[in-house]
Design a protein around this motif. Structure first.
Motif, PDB file in Angstrom:
ATOM      1  N   GLY A 151       0.796  -1.224   0.000  1.00 41.52           N
ATOM      2  CA  GLY A 151       0.000   0.000   0.000  1.00 41.52           C
ATOM      3  C   GLY A 151       0.821   1.263   0.000  1.00 41.52           C
ATOM      4  N   SER A 152       2.122   1.149   0.301  1.00 43.77           N
ATOM      5  CA  SER A 152       2.991   2.322   0.274  1.00 43.77           C
ATOM      6  C   SER A 152       3.290   2.709  -1.169  1.00 43.77           C
ATOM      7  CB  SER A 152       4.311   2.026   0.996  1.00 43.77           C
ATOM      8  OG  SER A 152       5.282   3.023   0.709  1.00 43.77           O
ATOM      9  N   PRO A 153       3.284   4.015  -1.484  1.00 45.80           N
ATOM     10  CA  PRO A 153       3.636   4.430  -2.853  1.00 45.80           C
ATOM     11  C   PRO A 153       5.082   4.097  -3.211  1.00 45.80           C
ATOM     12  CG  PRO A 153       3.420   6.335  -1.391  1.00 45.80           C
ATOM     13  CD  PRO A 153       2.916   5.157  -0.630  1.00 45.80           C
ATOM     14  N   ASP A 154       5.888   3.752  -2.204  1.00 48.38           N
ATOM     15  CA  ASP A 154       7.285   3.379  -2.459  1.00 48.38           C
ATOM     16  C   ASP A 154       7.454   1.882  -2.663  1.00 48.38           C
ATOM     17  OD1 ASP A 154       8.218   6.049  -2.182  1.00 48.38           O
ATOM     18  OD2 ASP A 154       8.183   5.840   0.007  1.00 48.38           O
ATOM     19  N   ASN A 155       6.358   1.118  -2.510  1.00 48.26           N
ATOM     20  CA  ASN A 155       6.444  -0.326  -2.718  1.00 48.26           C
ATOM     21  C   ASN A 155       6.274  -0.615  -4.207  1.00 48.26           C
ATOM     22  OD1 ASN A 155       5.831  -3.122  -3.009  1.00 48.26           O
ATOM     23  ND2 ASN A 155       5.165  -3.230  -0.887  1.00 48.26           N
ATOM     24  N   PRO A 156       7.342  -1.075  -4.894  1.00 50.96           N
ATOM     25  CA  PRO A 156       7.259  -1.259  -6.351  1.00 50.96           C
ATOM     26  C   PRO A 156       6.354  -2.397  -6.779  1.00 50.96           C
ATOM     27  CG  PRO A 156       9.345  -2.101  -5.535  1.00 50.96           C
ATOM     28  CD  PRO A 156       8.675  -1.415  -4.372  1.00 50.96           C
ATOM     29  N   TYR A 157       5.944  -3.259  -5.838  1.00 51.99           N
ATOM     30  CA  TYR A 157       5.074  -4.372  -6.202  1.00 51.99           C
ATOM     31  C   TYR A 157       3.635  -3.928  -6.460  1.00 51.99           C
ATOM     32  CZ  TYR A 157       8.770  -7.537  -4.500  1.00 51.99           C
ATOM     33  OH  TYR A 157       9.947  -8.224  -4.304  1.00 51.99           O
ATOM     34  N   GLY A 158       3.242  -2.749  -5.990  1.00 54.36           N
ATOM     35  CA  GLY A 158       1.845  -2.359  -6.114  1.00 54.36           C
ATOM     36  C   GLY A 158       0.976  -3.356  -5.357  1.00 54.36           C
ATOM     37  N   SER A 159      -0.103  -3.804  -5.980  1.00 56.57           N
ATOM     38  CA  SER A 159      -1.022  -4.724  -5.304  1.00 56.57           C
ATOM     39  C   SER A 159      -0.998  -6.131  -5.891  1.00 56.57           C
ATOM     40  CB  SER A 159      -2.454  -4.177  -5.368  1.00 56.57           C
ATOM     41  OG  SER A 159      -2.869  -4.055  -6.722  1.00 56.57           O
ATOM     42  N   VAL A 160       0.040  -6.442  -6.685  1.00 57.39           N
ATOM     43  CA  VAL A 160       0.133  -7.769  -7.315  1.00 57.39           C
ATOM     44  C   VAL A 160       1.566  -8.286  -7.230  1.00 57.39           C
ATOM     45  CG1 VAL A 160       0.056  -8.991  -9.529  1.00 57.39           C
ATOM     46  CG2 VAL A 160      -1.802  -7.472  -8.898  1.00 57.39           C
ATOM     47  N   TRP A 161       1.695  -9.511  -6.746  1.00 51.21           N
ATOM     48  CA  TRP A 161       3.005 -10.176  -6.699  1.00 51.21           C
ATOM     49  C   TRP A 161       2.813 -11.642  -7.029  1.00 51.21           C
ATOM     50  CZ3 TRP A 161       4.934 -14.093  -3.422  1.00 51.21           C
ATOM     51  CH2 TRP A 161       6.316 -14.278  -3.431  1.00 51.21           C
ATOM     52  N   MET A 162       3.563 -12.125  -8.031  1.00 59.48           N
ATOM     53  CA  MET A 162       3.498 -13.536  -8.422  1.00 59.48           C
ATOM     54  C   MET A 162       4.903 -14.111  -8.417  1.00 59.48           C
ATOM     55  SD  MET A 162       0.535 -13.595 -11.375  1.00 59.48           S
ATOM     56  CE  MET A 162       0.782 -11.972 -12.069  1.00 59.48           C
ATOM     57  N   ASP A 163       5.114 -15.107  -7.585  1.00 57.43           N
ATOM     58  CA  ASP A 163       6.426 -15.696  -7.368  1.00 57.43           C
ATOM     59  C   ASP A 163       6.733 -16.729  -8.445  1.00 57.43           C
ATOM     60  OD1 ASP A 163       8.784 -16.623  -6.237  1.00 57.43           O
ATOM     61  OD2 ASP A 163       7.753 -17.970  -4.847  1.00 57.43           O
ATOM     62  N   LEU A 164       7.886 -16.582  -9.092  1.00 56.11           N
ATOM     63  CA  LEU A 164       8.325 -17.545 -10.105  1.00 56.11           C
ATOM     64  C   LEU A 164       9.428 -18.455  -9.579  1.00 56.11           C
ATOM     65  CD1 LEU A 164       8.493 -15.276 -13.303  1.00 56.11           C
ATOM     66  CD2 LEU A 164       6.580 -16.660 -12.466  1.00 56.11           C
TER      67      LEU A 164
END
Length: 209
Positions: A151-164
């Motif tokens: 939720g932080s504007p400094d978090n580059p993941y935004g609201s989606v993260w998919m682990d490969l």
């Protein structure tokens, strides 16, 4: 769509022909796969006490995809007897690091594409991977190890993260319209939300240079 999909991965197609091919493929994919028309599977009739999540698991796609296609707001309370548009997954993705593009496929069918940004934390490496986990709120740790909360504007993941696996991931962005070059492989937030609802845990992702 099936016929033109065969030409999508043909090498050395002249730029003009490729542009024309994509101008036909993109609307075809929208109509065949993502519209409410039953062009791939017979309509699915919801059973007594059956949820959208259970139907989605049967067809190996995220429930969010069926909710989006069928314009369903509550995936738990779908009325018995409701006819659903379904597609049989799982989808797979192909990421071209040179073109900065992620292309989706449903079996042998072209299923759309998204622009991506490529970061260096870590640098994506070529290979075939599997989506091992999916989260909509993921803490990011910067180079010093400091946590940046969801939720932080400094978090580059935004609201989606998919682990490969192997520290590689596909993720969103704090911006709805722009991918960012922090993290690993990023999509603008709106595109990332769409992708989250298309790729399943277990989907294959091929990264190429």
């Amino acid at each position: 769509l099936a016929t033109l999909s065969l030409f999508y991965e043909t090498p050395n197609v002249p730029a003009g022909q490729r542009s024309e091919l994509l101008s036909r493929l993109d609307p075809l994919a929208r109509e065949v796969i993502y519209s409410k028309r039953h062009l791939l599977e017979q309509p699915y009739r919801v059973g007594q006490n059956e949820t959208l999540m259970e139907v989605a698991a049967r067809y190996e796609v995220p429930w969010q995809l069926l909710a989006n296609i069928n314009q369903i707001e509550d995936p738990v309370t779908v009325l018995p007897g409701t006819e659903l548009k379904v597609v049989r997954g799982p989808f797979r993705a192909d990421i071209d690091l040179e073109k900065r593009e992620l292309t989706l496929f449903l079996g042998d069918l072209y299923a759309g594409r998204f622009p991506v940004a490529v970061g260096s934390d870590p640098v994506p490496k070529p290979g075939t991977f599997t989506v091992q986990d999916k989260q909509q709120s993921r803490t990011f740790y910067d180079a010093s190890g400091s946590p940046v909360p969801p939720g932080s504007p400094d978090n580059p993941y935004g609201s989606v993260w998919m682990d490969l696996g192997g520290q590689l991931c596909i993720h969103g962005s704090p911006s709805t319209t722009t991918a960012n070059d922090k993290g690993c492989i990023s999509l603008a937030a709106d595109y990332a939300d769409d992708l989250y609802g298309i790729l399943s845990q277990g989907s294959s992702v091929t990264i190429r240079r």
